[in-house]
Design a protein around this motif. Sequence first.
Motif, PDB file in Angstrom:
ATOM      1  N   LEU A 141      10.344  -7.259 -43.769  1.00  0.00           N
ATOM      2  CA  LEU A 141      10.230  -6.679 -42.434  1.00  0.00           C
ATOM      3  C   LEU A 141       9.517  -7.639 -41.491  1.00  0.00           C
ATOM      4  O   LEU A 141       9.951  -7.847 -40.346  1.00  0.00           O
ATOM      5  CB  LEU A 141       9.476  -5.348 -42.518  1.00  0.00           C
ATOM      6  CG  LEU A 141       9.248  -4.602 -41.200  1.00  0.00           C
ATOM      7  CD1 LEU A 141      10.582  -4.257 -40.546  1.00  0.00           C
ATOM      8  CD2 LEU A 141       8.424  -3.343 -41.433  1.00  0.00           C
ATOM      9  N   ALA A 142       8.432  -8.245 -41.955  1.00  0.00           N
ATOM     10  CA  ALA A 142       7.678  -9.177 -41.118  1.00  0.00           C
ATOM     11  C   ALA A 142       8.512 -10.402 -40.758  1.00  0.00           C
ATOM     12  O   ALA A 142       8.420 -10.923 -39.643  1.00  0.00           O
ATOM     13  CB  ALA A 142       6.397  -9.602 -41.838  1.00  0.00           C
ATOM     14  N   THR A 143       9.334 -10.859 -41.689  1.00  0.00           N
ATOM     15  CA  THR A 143      10.196 -12.018 -41.418  1.00  0.00           C
ATOM     16  C   THR A 143      11.167 -11.718 -40.283  1.00  0.00           C
ATOM     17  O   THR A 143      11.312 -12.512 -39.348  1.00  0.00           O
ATOM     18  CB  THR A 143      10.972 -12.407 -42.690  1.00  0.00           C
ATOM     19  OG1 THR A 143      10.043 -12.834 -43.692  1.00  0.00           O
ATOM     20  CG2 THR A 143      11.952 -13.525 -42.406  1.00  0.00           C
ATOM     21  N   GLU A 144      11.839 -10.584 -40.369  1.00  0.00           N
ATOM     22  CA  GLU A 144      12.806 -10.215 -39.329  1.00  0.00           C
ATOM     23  C   GLU A 144      12.119 -10.059 -37.966  1.00  0.00           C
ATOM     24  O   GLU A 144      12.611 -10.573 -36.949  1.00  0.00           O
ATOM     25  CB  GLU A 144      13.501  -8.908 -39.715  1.00  0.00           C
ATOM     26  CG  GLU A 144      14.436  -9.023 -40.899  1.00  0.00           C
ATOM     27  CD  GLU A 144      15.802  -9.546 -40.500  1.00  0.00           C
ATOM     28  OE1 GLU A 144      16.000  -9.840 -39.308  1.00  0.00           O
ATOM     29  OE2 GLU A 144      16.663  -9.668 -41.391  1.00  0.00           O
ATOM     30  N   LEU A 145      11.003  -9.352 -37.941  1.00  0.00           N
ATOM     31  CA  LEU A 145      10.323  -9.115 -36.667  1.00  0.00           C
ATOM     32  C   LEU A 145       9.758 -10.417 -36.093  1.00  0.00           C
ATOM     33  O   LEU A 145       9.783 -10.629 -34.871  1.00  0.00           O
ATOM     34  CB  LEU A 145       9.214  -8.084 -36.853  1.00  0.00           C
ATOM     35  CG  LEU A 145       9.674  -6.673 -37.259  1.00  0.00           C
ATOM     36  CD1 LEU A 145       8.481  -5.754 -37.450  1.00  0.00           C
ATOM     37  CD2 LEU A 145      10.632  -6.096 -36.221  1.00  0.00           C
ATOM     38  N   THR A 146       9.264 -11.291 -36.975  1.00  0.00           N
ATOM     39  CA  THR A 146       8.727 -12.568 -36.501  1.00  0.00           C
ATOM     40  C   THR A 146       9.819 -13.432 -35.902  1.00  0.00           C
ATOM     41  O   THR A 146       9.622 -14.086 -34.866  1.00  0.00           O
ATOM     42  CB  THR A 146       8.050 -13.319 -37.663  1.00  0.00           C
ATOM     43  OG1 THR A 146       6.974 -12.526 -38.171  1.00  0.00           O
ATOM     44  CG2 THR A 146       7.504 -14.661 -37.202  1.00  0.00           C
ATOM     45  N   ILE A 147      10.971 -13.444 -36.534  1.00  0.00           N
ATOM     46  CA  ILE A 147      12.075 -14.275 -36.036  1.00  0.00           C
ATOM     47  C   ILE A 147      12.497 -13.822 -34.649  1.00  0.00           C
ATOM     48  O   ILE A 147      12.693 -14.644 -33.745  1.00  0.00           O
ATOM     49  CB  ILE A 147      13.253 -14.222 -37.021  1.00  0.00           C
ATOM     50  CG1 ILE A 147      12.932 -15.068 -38.259  1.00  0.00           C
ATOM     51  CG2 ILE A 147      14.541 -14.717 -36.361  1.00  0.00           C
ATOM     52  CD1 ILE A 147      13.978 -14.998 -39.343  1.00  0.00           C
ATOM     53  N   TYR A 148      12.641 -12.524 -34.462  1.00  0.00           N
ATOM     54  CA  TYR A 148      13.228 -12.040 -33.207  1.00  0.00           C
ATOM     55  C   TYR A 148      12.208 -11.798 -32.097  1.00  0.00           C
ATOM     56  O   TYR A 148      12.592 -11.801 -30.921  1.00  0.00           O
ATOM     57  CB  TYR A 148      14.011 -10.753 -33.476  1.00  0.00           C
ATOM     58  CG  TYR A 148      15.247 -10.985 -34.306  1.00  0.00           C
ATOM     59  CD1 TYR A 148      16.275 -11.809 -33.862  1.00  0.00           C
ATOM     60  CD2 TYR A 148      15.383 -10.402 -35.556  1.00  0.00           C
ATOM     61  CE1 TYR A 148      17.403 -12.037 -34.628  1.00  0.00           C
ATOM     62  CE2 TYR A 148      16.508 -10.618 -36.334  1.00  0.00           C
ATOM     63  CZ  TYR A 148      17.510 -11.439 -35.862  1.00  0.00           C
ATOM     64  OH  TYR A 148      18.618 -11.674 -36.624  1.00  0.00           O
ATOM     65  N   PHE A 149      10.960 -11.584 -32.431  1.00  0.00           N
ATOM     66  CA  PHE A 149       9.998 -11.219 -31.390  1.00  0.00           C
ATOM     67  C   PHE A 149       8.871 -12.233 -31.233  1.00  0.00           C
ATOM     68  O   PHE A 149       7.791 -11.904 -30.750  1.00  0.00           O
ATOM     69  CB  PHE A 149       9.442  -9.817 -31.662  1.00  0.00           C
ATOM     70  CG  PHE A 149      10.522  -8.770 -31.660  1.00  0.00           C
ATOM     71  CD1 PHE A 149      11.069  -8.335 -30.463  1.00  0.00           C
ATOM     72  CD2 PHE A 149      11.024  -8.261 -32.847  1.00  0.00           C
ATOM     73  CE1 PHE A 149      12.087  -7.392 -30.452  1.00  0.00           C
ATOM     74  CE2 PHE A 149      12.039  -7.322 -32.843  1.00  0.00           C
ATOM     75  CZ  PHE A 149      12.575  -6.880 -31.640  1.00  0.00           C
ATOM     76  N   THR A 150       9.139 -13.443 -31.671  1.00  0.00           N
ATOM     77  CA  THR A 150       8.276 -14.594 -31.384  1.00  0.00           C
ATOM     78  C   THR A 150       9.199 -15.728 -30.930  1.00  0.00           C
ATOM     79  O   THR A 150      10.430 -15.600 -31.009  1.00  0.00           O
ATOM     80  CB  THR A 150       7.488 -15.027 -32.642  1.00  0.00           C
ATOM     81  OG1 THR A 150       8.401 -15.577 -33.603  1.00  0.00           O
ATOM     82  CG2 THR A 150       6.725 -13.857 -33.253  1.00  0.00           C
ATOM     83  N   PRO A 151       8.654 -16.857 -30.487  1.00  0.00           N
ATOM     84  CA  PRO A 151       9.513 -17.985 -30.097  1.00  0.00           C
ATOM     85  C   PRO A 151      10.259 -18.640 -31.255  1.00  0.00           C
ATOM     86  O   PRO A 151      11.024 -19.589 -31.035  1.00  0.00           O
ATOM     87  CB  PRO A 151       8.508 -18.971 -29.470  1.00  0.00           C
ATOM     88  CG  PRO A 151       7.339 -18.154 -29.072  1.00  0.00           C
ATOM     89  CD  PRO A 151       7.247 -17.075 -30.088  1.00  0.00           C
ATOM     90  N   TYR A 152      10.058 -18.149 -32.463  1.00  0.00           N
ATOM     91  CA  TYR A 152      10.674 -18.738 -33.658  1.00  0.00           C
ATOM     92  C   TYR A 152      12.194 -18.880 -33.489  1.00  0.00           C
ATOM     93  O   TYR A 152      12.768 -19.960 -33.673  1.00  0.00           O
ATOM     94  CB  TYR A 152      10.333 -17.842 -34.851  1.00  0.00           C
ATOM     95  CG  TYR A 152      10.704 -18.359 -36.224  1.00  0.00           C
ATOM     96  CD1 TYR A 152      11.454 -19.512 -36.412  1.00  0.00           C
ATOM     97  CD2 TYR A 152      10.276 -17.671 -37.364  1.00  0.00           C
ATOM     98  CE1 TYR A 152      11.781 -19.962 -37.679  1.00  0.00           C
ATOM     99  CE2 TYR A 152      10.586 -18.118 -38.638  1.00  0.00           C
ATOM    100  CZ  TYR A 152      11.349 -19.259 -38.790  1.00  0.00           C
ATOM    101  OH  TYR A 152      11.666 -19.696 -40.046  1.00  0.00           O
TER     102      TYR A 152
END
Length: 340
Positions: A141-152
Amino acid sequence: METPPQLTLGRLFSSWQADVPALLVVVLLGGLYGWGVLRLRRRGEAWPVARTAAFAVLGLGTIVVATTSALAVYDRVLFWPAAVQNVLLDLIAPLGLALGDPLRLALRALPERAAARAQGAMTGRLFRLLTFPLVSTALVLATELTIYFTPYFETALADNWLHQLMYLHLLLAGSLFVLPVLTREEALPAWCTHPVRAGLVFVDGIIDAVPGIVVMTHGTLIAGSWYLSHSPSWAPDVQHDQQLGGGAMVSIAELVALPFLLAILVQWARTERAETIALDRRLDSELEVVRATPAKASTGTATETATGAETGTSTEGPDLVRPWWETENSEVAQRIRGQR
């Protein structure tokens, strides 16, 4: 960056591009798996063809489709192909790899010392922590959210090597949950029985839908500046494109939960069948002992009675030790008492 032609149904299936790093990973994984299968066959040991097919087709095949098909051709001009691409790497490819049970194959195929080291790594604290069900689900879950809701994500669209790292990140995050759940090795805590695993898969299916729902309903554009500046004239509205991507993420997440749950149920049924067969074999051997016991017991009792009569001593004394099947409450004991 050259803008690809308008995406049509025909181009969706005919557009391909080479992704050398991803293909190298596929070749490496396939080569290691094939080496393990060949090593077992040379020793005269069988390895299920279905597992090999799942690993090669559903696992490695999904990686190839995600990184070289039209999804990769159009992921920098449309959001929904990128969203589908990511969820394939995060959910479906790990499921295919896990159905091949590479952990068990490695432990059986590796030389004794290497297998011992691999077994030690699987039972080590770091592996246990990362694959602990609640931790691994949170990592996905953290991976998906980090990818889409950070500059990643937006940075990865501009930097090809970071894009490759993102692919690997998604694949590893998904594998940390799926591989330990489906392997026949004891890679999870003892309390993670098959009913518990089925419940975890059900909960994980709900959690996996969260990123898609958030993407679909999020008011702010994801990687908006990139897609606004690279969106071709034939592309749909960027906001609508994002909603399509979120909807695709939710749909795939819910669809993949069903075969995942079915795989757990099949394993559960096979385990119960194997335990029943083992129980029946033990029961048969115990029944042989039971059939022989009464005759010996009767002979012993008669001898003791005669001896007591001759000597004038009483045969009354401490109770004889009762057979274990008369005192235990195990399933075997209950079945023996019932048949007697």
